[in-house]
Design a protein around this motif. Structure first.
Motif, PDB file in Angstrom:
ATOM      1  N   ASP A   1      -6.803  12.255  88.078  1.00  0.00           N
ATOM      2  CA  ASP A   1      -7.389  11.097  87.406  1.00  0.00           C
ATOM      3  C   ASP A   1      -7.490  11.328  85.907  1.00  0.00           C
ATOM      4  O   ASP A   1      -7.271  10.410  85.101  1.00  0.00           O
ATOM      5  CB  ASP A   1      -8.772  10.801  87.978  1.00  0.00           C
ATOM      6  N   GLU A   2      -7.807  12.550  85.515  1.00  0.00           N
ATOM      7  CA  GLU A   2      -7.889  12.855  84.084  1.00  0.00           C
ATOM      8  C   GLU A   2      -6.498  12.860  83.448  1.00  0.00           C
ATOM      9  O   GLU A   2      -6.334  12.391  82.313  1.00  0.00           O
ATOM     10  CB  GLU A   2      -8.587  14.203  83.884  1.00  0.00           C
ATOM     11  N   GLU A   3      -5.506  13.374  84.144  1.00  0.00           N
ATOM     12  CA  GLU A   3      -4.124  13.294  83.647  1.00  0.00           C
ATOM     13  C   GLU A   3      -3.742  11.837  83.418  1.00  0.00           C
ATOM     14  O   GLU A   3      -3.147  11.478  82.390  1.00  0.00           O
ATOM     15  CB  GLU A   3      -3.159  13.930  84.636  1.00  0.00           C
ATOM     16  N   ALA A   4      -4.070  10.970  84.393  1.00  0.00           N
ATOM     17  CA  ALA A   4      -3.729   9.547  84.283  1.00  0.00           C
ATOM     18  C   ALA A   4      -4.436   8.899  83.104  1.00  0.00           C
ATOM     19  O   ALA A   4      -3.881   8.008  82.436  1.00  0.00           O
ATOM     20  CB  ALA A   4      -4.082   8.826  85.585  1.00  0.00           C
ATOM     21  N   ALA A   5      -5.661   9.342  82.814  1.00  0.00           N
ATOM     22  CA  ALA A   5      -6.393   8.786  81.676  1.00  0.00           C
ATOM     23  C   ALA A   5      -5.730   9.179  80.354  1.00  0.00           C
ATOM     24  O   ALA A   5      -5.630   8.357  79.430  1.00  0.00           O
ATOM     25  CB  ALA A   5      -7.843   9.270  81.705  1.00  0.00           C
ATOM     26  N   VAL A   6      -5.259  10.424  80.249  1.00  0.00           N
ATOM     27  CA  VAL A   6      -4.546  10.849  79.041  1.00  0.00           C
ATOM     28  C   VAL A   6      -3.290  10.010  78.856  1.00  0.00           C
ATOM     29  O   VAL A   6      -2.997   9.534  77.755  1.00  0.00           O
ATOM     30  CB  VAL A   6      -4.192  12.351  79.109  1.00  0.00           C
ATOM     31  N   VAL A   7      -2.530   9.791  79.942  1.00  0.00           N
ATOM     32  CA  VAL A   7      -1.322   8.969  79.866  1.00  0.00           C
ATOM     33  C   VAL A   7      -1.676   7.549  79.426  1.00  0.00           C
ATOM     34  O   VAL A   7      -0.982   6.946  78.598  1.00  0.00           O
ATOM     35  CB  VAL A   7      -0.587   8.954  81.222  1.00  0.00           C
ATOM     36  N   ALA A   8      -2.767   7.008  79.966  1.00  0.00           N
ATOM     37  CA  ALA A   8      -3.186   5.650  79.589  1.00  0.00           C
ATOM     38  C   ALA A   8      -3.472   5.566  78.105  1.00  0.00           C
ATOM     39  O   ALA A   8      -3.112   4.579  77.431  1.00  0.00           O
ATOM     40  CB  ALA A   8      -4.415   5.245  80.396  1.00  0.00           C
ATOM     41  N   TYR A   9      -4.108   6.598  77.538  1.00  0.00           N
ATOM     42  CA  TYR A   9      -4.384   6.597  76.099  1.00  0.00           C
ATOM     43  C   TYR A   9      -3.081   6.684  75.306  1.00  0.00           C
ATOM     44  O   TYR A   9      -2.909   5.979  74.302  1.00  0.00           O
ATOM     45  CB  TYR A   9      -5.301   7.754  75.732  1.00  0.00           C
ATOM     46  N   LEU A  10      -2.158   7.523  75.741  1.00  0.00           N
ATOM     47  CA  LEU A  10      -0.879   7.642  75.042  1.00  0.00           C
ATOM     48  C   LEU A  10      -0.151   6.299  74.986  1.00  0.00           C
ATOM     49  O   LEU A  10       0.519   5.981  74.006  1.00  0.00           O
ATOM     50  CB  LEU A  10       0.005   8.685  75.725  1.00  0.00           C
ATOM     51  N   LYS A  11      -0.300   5.517  76.034  1.00  0.00           N
ATOM     52  CA  LYS A  11       0.390   4.227  76.070  1.00  0.00           C
ATOM     53  C   LYS A  11      -0.213   3.214  75.119  1.00  0.00           C
ATOM     54  O   LYS A  11       0.429   2.201  74.801  1.00  0.00           O
ATOM     55  CB  LYS A  11       0.404   3.692  77.504  1.00  0.00           C
TER      56      LYS A  11
END
Length: 506
Positions: A481-491
């Protein structure tokens, strides 16, 4: 056991109507006519066009200093999108740096395969992935930069477009200096800001036989015969000179024009969701602004906090890194994190050279491995595999949803999800990798990303210079979930504006 993120990757195969058009192979007849075309070009005079057509409808009011700068930028824009190559009409700067693909290669099949861009000559191909040319900080290469005390600056993955009068490392490209101004103080005061790595880099693709494959003199003649040649006159105050004694100076001035446009607000628009959310917050909160931003989702705001805190992304992807990162488990640390990354001109790169342990890409052509900066100082083993940190702006910009981008210098990674997972778990001896069941891939064979994810392993690093794995990253203890949050911010760093070619070239 397959990687737990395999099912989360957003790299679906494109539908048939999603696939981009394929380029046409050059016929034997076209090859035979290359020299005849060049001779015919010499006999053609440039068209006379209304001035406003050269400025996309923006009509300059006077021949002022402002007009000169605008003319220089527009000249660079026309050259960037014009297919100036041998064979003719086969390649432009934009062929490898497409705005719709985040200023990288817009070819899904190549991104999934050989990664390196093809050249104008059929069969010619490079040996490394095309980097983005937007948000390219025009800072000269330096041998030591705080706080890491590692080399930084320059352009290309190995920094060889140094922008320095005196080279710092071996193998630097030709440097454009004050000779382009011919001693005219007014021109130097107007255009001196564009000298540096950007201008030095712009000299290289045209004569490169695996890129545009066209000589400096032929570039000069092409621009001289183009309908936009008036822009050269307006910018430089004289006609372009393609004589034996003058063509090289004119070619360098065209490179300066490319640097001017690539430095412009049109290329560096700062128009992402993050930028808009920050601007809206500043309008309301003023100097007291901090994350979370109301214009971002909860997941995106969480990604920001991880980016500057637990994940440590900002140790490399920040204009001015702070080491170590604040402790997010304390109230003071979390407050400090939420005040980070608020710069309007944040480029998300320290422009420093690092070896992050990227696996070798068996599909990329050329010699095995990539020494990066180490190629320029072969005696320094610590520099092996060090490549310049790319900007994260437009890291997810793509022409359509299912378009596959290639990441890192050799394009081994095909998604942000797998790249972030690598940063989290690359240290295969660490606790995070163990928690995910990740091991070292069989070192006797080569691996693609898809194969490694299916086997839930990471291959050995391509080069064994000074590795960042185990120090800066690789055992981050992030959850999925934390990995997905980092990806969401990058987007959220994707520009909402997409530059189109000048109308006269469309």
């Amino acid at each position: 056991m397959a990687s737990p993120i395999t099912g989360l990757l957003q790299c679906d195969s494109p539908a048939a109507d999603d696939e981009p058009d394929e380029g046409l192979d050059l016929t034997a007849e076209e090859e035979a006519n290359v020299l005849a075309d060049a001779a015919a070009d010499d006999a053609v005079e440039p068209e006379e066009l209304p001035l406003e057509l050269l400025f996309d409808g923006e009509v300059p009011t006077a021949r002022s200093f402002g007009l000169r700068k605008l003319s220089l930028e527009q000249l660079g824009k026309f050259v960037f999108f014009d297919e100036i190559s041998v064979p003719k009409r086969r390649q432009a700067c934009a062929s490898c740096h497409d705005p719709a693909a985040g200023w990288t290669l817009r070819d899904l099949k190549i991104n999934n395969g050989q990664v390196a861009a093809p050249g104008a000559v059929p069969g010619a191909v490079g040996s490394i992935k095309t980097p983005s040319n937007a948000y390219a900080r025009n800072i000269p290469l330096r041998e030591s930069c705080a706080p890491s005390e590692l080399p930084c600056g320059g352009l290309f993955w190995d920094g060889r477009a140094e922008g320095n009068d005196t080279p710092v490392f071996g193998g630097s490209t030709t440097h454009i200096g004050a000779e382009v101004f011919k001693g005219r103080a007014t021109l130097e005061s107007l255009f001196g800001q564009y000298l540096g790595p950007l201008a030095d880099q712009a000299l290289q693709p045209f004569p490169n036989e695996v890129e545009q494959n066209i000589s400096e003199k032929q570039v000069c003649k092409h621009v001289a015969k183009s309908f936009y040649s008036l822009l050269y006159v307006l910018a430089w105050g004289e006609k372009i000179d393609c004589s034996p004694a003058g063509f090289m100076l004119s070619f360098k001035r065209v490179a300066v024009a490319l640097a001017a446009w690539q430095s412009s607000a049109e290329v560096n628009s700062f128009s992402s969701k993050r930028d808009k959310a920050l601007a809206a917050e500043i309008k309301v909160e003023g100097a007291d602004v901090s994350f979370p931003l109301r214009g971002l989702t909860d997941q995106e705001n969480r990604g920001h906090d991880l980016f500057y805190g637990k994940a440590g992304c900002a140790l490399c992807h920040d204009n001015s890194p702070t080491a170590p990162a604040p402790d997010p488990t304390t109230s003071a640390g979390l407050a400090a994190i939420r005040r980070m990354g608020l710069e309007r001109d944040q480029l998300y790169t320290d422009a420093v050279f690092h070896n992050i342990g990227v696996p070798a890409n068996p599909l990329i052509p050329g010699p095995e491995g990539s020494l990066g900066l180490g190629q320029r100082r072969l005696g320094d083993e610590n520099l092996r595999g060090q490549h310049k940190t790319p900007t994260l702006r437009n890291v997810d910009k793509r022409p359509y949803k299912s378009f596959v981008k290639a990441y890192t210098h050799n394009g081994w990674f095909k998604s942000l999800e797998s790249l972030v997972h690598f940063y989290n778990t690359a240290d295969v001896s660490g606790a995070t990798a163990a928690g995910f069941g990740i091991t070292r891939c069989d070192e006797s064979r080569s691996w693609t990303e898809a194969q490694a994810l299916a086997a839930n392993c990471w291959p050995k690093p391509e080069e064994n210079g000074t590795l960042a794995i185990g120090g800066f990253f690789g055992d981050l203890a992030l959850t999925l979930d934390e990995e997905a949050a980092v990806v969401a911010y990058l987007k959220t760093l994707t520009d909402t504006k997409t530059v189109r070619p000048p109308l006269l070239l469309q």
